[in-house]
Scaffold this active site. Sequence first.
Site, mmCIF file in Angstrom:
data_model
loop_
_atom_site.group_PDB
_atom_site.id
_atom_site.type_symbol
_atom_site.label_atom_id
_atom_site.label_comp_id
_atom_site.label_asym_id
_atom_site.label_seq_id
_atom_site.Cartn_x
_atom_site.Cartn_y
_atom_site.Cartn_z
ATOM 1 N N ASN A 10 0.871 -1.174 0.000
ATOM 2 C CA ASN A 10 0.000 0.000 0.000
ATOM 3 C C ASN A 10 0.911 1.227 0.000
ATOM 4 O O ASN A 10 1.454 1.603 1.025
ATOM 5 C CB ASN A 10 -0.893 -0.020 1.250
ATOM 6 C CG ASN A 10 -1.731 1.239 1.369
ATOM 7 O OD1 ASN A 10 -1.837 2.017 0.411
ATOM 8 N ND2 ASN A 10 -2.328 1.445 2.535
ATOM 9 N N LYS A 12 0.170 4.311 -0.510
ATOM 10 C CA LYS A 12 -0.428 5.557 0.006
ATOM 11 C C LYS A 12 -0.084 6.732 -0.919
ATOM 12 O O LYS A 12 -0.060 6.537 -2.136
ATOM 13 C CB LYS A 12 0.023 5.797 1.458
ATOM 14 C CG LYS A 12 -0.208 4.560 2.331
ATOM 15 C CD LYS A 12 0.021 4.789 3.800
ATOM 16 C CE LYS A 12 -0.215 3.494 4.573
ATOM 17 N NZ LYS A 12 -0.126 3.652 6.016
ATOM 18 N N HIS A 96 -9.618 1.964 4.457
ATOM 19 C CA HIS A 96 -8.371 2.101 5.220
ATOM 20 C C HIS A 96 -8.576 3.108 6.350
ATOM 21 O O HIS A 96 -9.305 4.093 6.184
ATOM 22 C CB HIS A 96 -7.240 2.554 4.292
ATOM 23 C CG HIS A 96 -5.900 2.484 4.946
ATOM 24 N ND1 HIS A 96 -5.462 3.434 5.831
ATOM 25 C CD2 HIS A 96 -4.924 1.554 4.877
ATOM 26 C CE1 HIS A 96 -4.259 3.095 6.272
ATOM 27 N NE2 HIS A 96 -3.902 1.952 5.713
ATOM 28 N N GLU A 98 -6.856 5.443 7.399
ATOM 29 C CA GLU A 98 -6.540 6.835 7.063
ATOM 30 C C GLU A 98 -7.704 7.493 6.321
ATOM 31 O O GLU A 98 -7.946 8.692 6.464
ATOM 32 C CB GLU A 98 -5.236 6.883 6.245
ATOM 33 C CG GLU A 98 -4.030 6.606 7.139
ATOM 34 C CD GLU A 98 -2.866 5.929 6.451
ATOM 35 O OE1 GLU A 98 -2.815 5.907 5.213
ATOM 36 O OE2 GLU A 98 -1.996 5.400 7.182
ATOM 37 N N GLU A 168 -5.986 -4.111 10.635
ATOM 38 C CA GLU A 168 -4.927 -3.128 10.818
ATOM 39 C C GLU A 168 -5.190 -2.312 12.082
ATOM 40 O O GLU A 168 -5.923 -1.309 12.026
ATOM 41 C CB GLU A 168 -4.877 -2.188 9.611
ATOM 42 C CG GLU A 168 -4.546 -2.885 8.305
ATOM 43 C CD GLU A 168 -3.862 -1.935 7.338
ATOM 44 O OE1 GLU A 168 -2.763 -2.249 6.892
ATOM 45 O OE2 GLU A 168 -4.424 -0.864 7.054
ATOM 46 N N GLY A 174 2.277 2.600 10.755
ATOM 47 C CA GLY A 174 3.292 3.631 10.593
ATOM 48 C C GLY A 174 3.993 4.029 11.875
ATOM 49 O O GLY A 174 4.686 5.043 11.921
ATOM 50 N N SER A 214 2.991 -1.798 10.465
ATOM 51 C CA SER A 214 4.434 -1.914 10.706
ATOM 52 C C SER A 214 4.986 -3.314 10.407
ATOM 53 O O SER A 214 5.834 -3.822 11.133
ATOM 54 C CB SER A 214 4.775 -1.480 12.133
ATOM 55 O OG SER A 214 4.420 -0.111 12.335
#
Length: 255
Positions: A10, A12, A96, A98, A168, A174, A214
């Site tokens: 991914n 991003k 996702h 985000e 996730e 991250g 991560s």
Amino acid sequence: MIRRPIIAANWKLNKTVAEARQFVDDLQRQLPDAPDLDVVLAAPFTALAAMQEGLQGTPFHLAAQDVFWEHSGAYTGEISPAMLTDVGCTYVIIGHSERRQYFGETDATVCLKVRAAFEAGLTPIVCVGESLAQRQANETFVVVTQQIRAGLVGCNAAWAARAVLAYEPIWAIGTGETATPEQAQEVHHHIRALLADIWDDATAERVRIQYGGSVTPANVSTLMAASDIDGALVGGASLDVNAFVQILSYRGSTP
Ligand code: PGA
């Protein structure tokens, strides 16, 4: 039931067209033989058409990072499922964290997108996961259950069996703080039991559940060893082709 592993990059908000093409070339050079797992590259919209060209004749799959649910019309800035299949996408990431956090994605919009993706023949990678506060309040199972139940409303068993879910935990994305294989397995196991409850055992056994947050070359193999972890959704470590190839080679040698 042996589920075929699926590892997705991914990217991003990263990579120009030239950088994306370079990555595809490097990936093919480093992995000339078809790996024994599904490899998916989720690129920015702008790079998809060029990547389709580069990926022709390779075993690698192309994905977008989001999709809209309408097919056409006055929806400035949006991209339809048919536009994604037109540029060679076979997968699309939906929901996702985000997008939920910064762009107003809800379980209801996730559901509309998931159904539109299936109707267009795309395989959705549906992301779920709890925040740190929710984990600390022991709400992980409640949150994930709600996201899955609401996000997959209206999906029949045939669609559900094709879906890819990505667990996730937001606190692991991250941050360099990975869920332990035990923590991830516990949630994956819960998700599979939930799928059996919503549909049936056979469907639940077929759904592939990725872990994301991560993932690195150093931790991927212990995560993948857990019985309900069928793959990984990789952000930061997927930007560098060498690191990503190491992740794809988690079994020890060439995948
Ligand atoms: P990360 O991102 O690997 O950089 O933690 C994973 C994701 O957000 O899909």
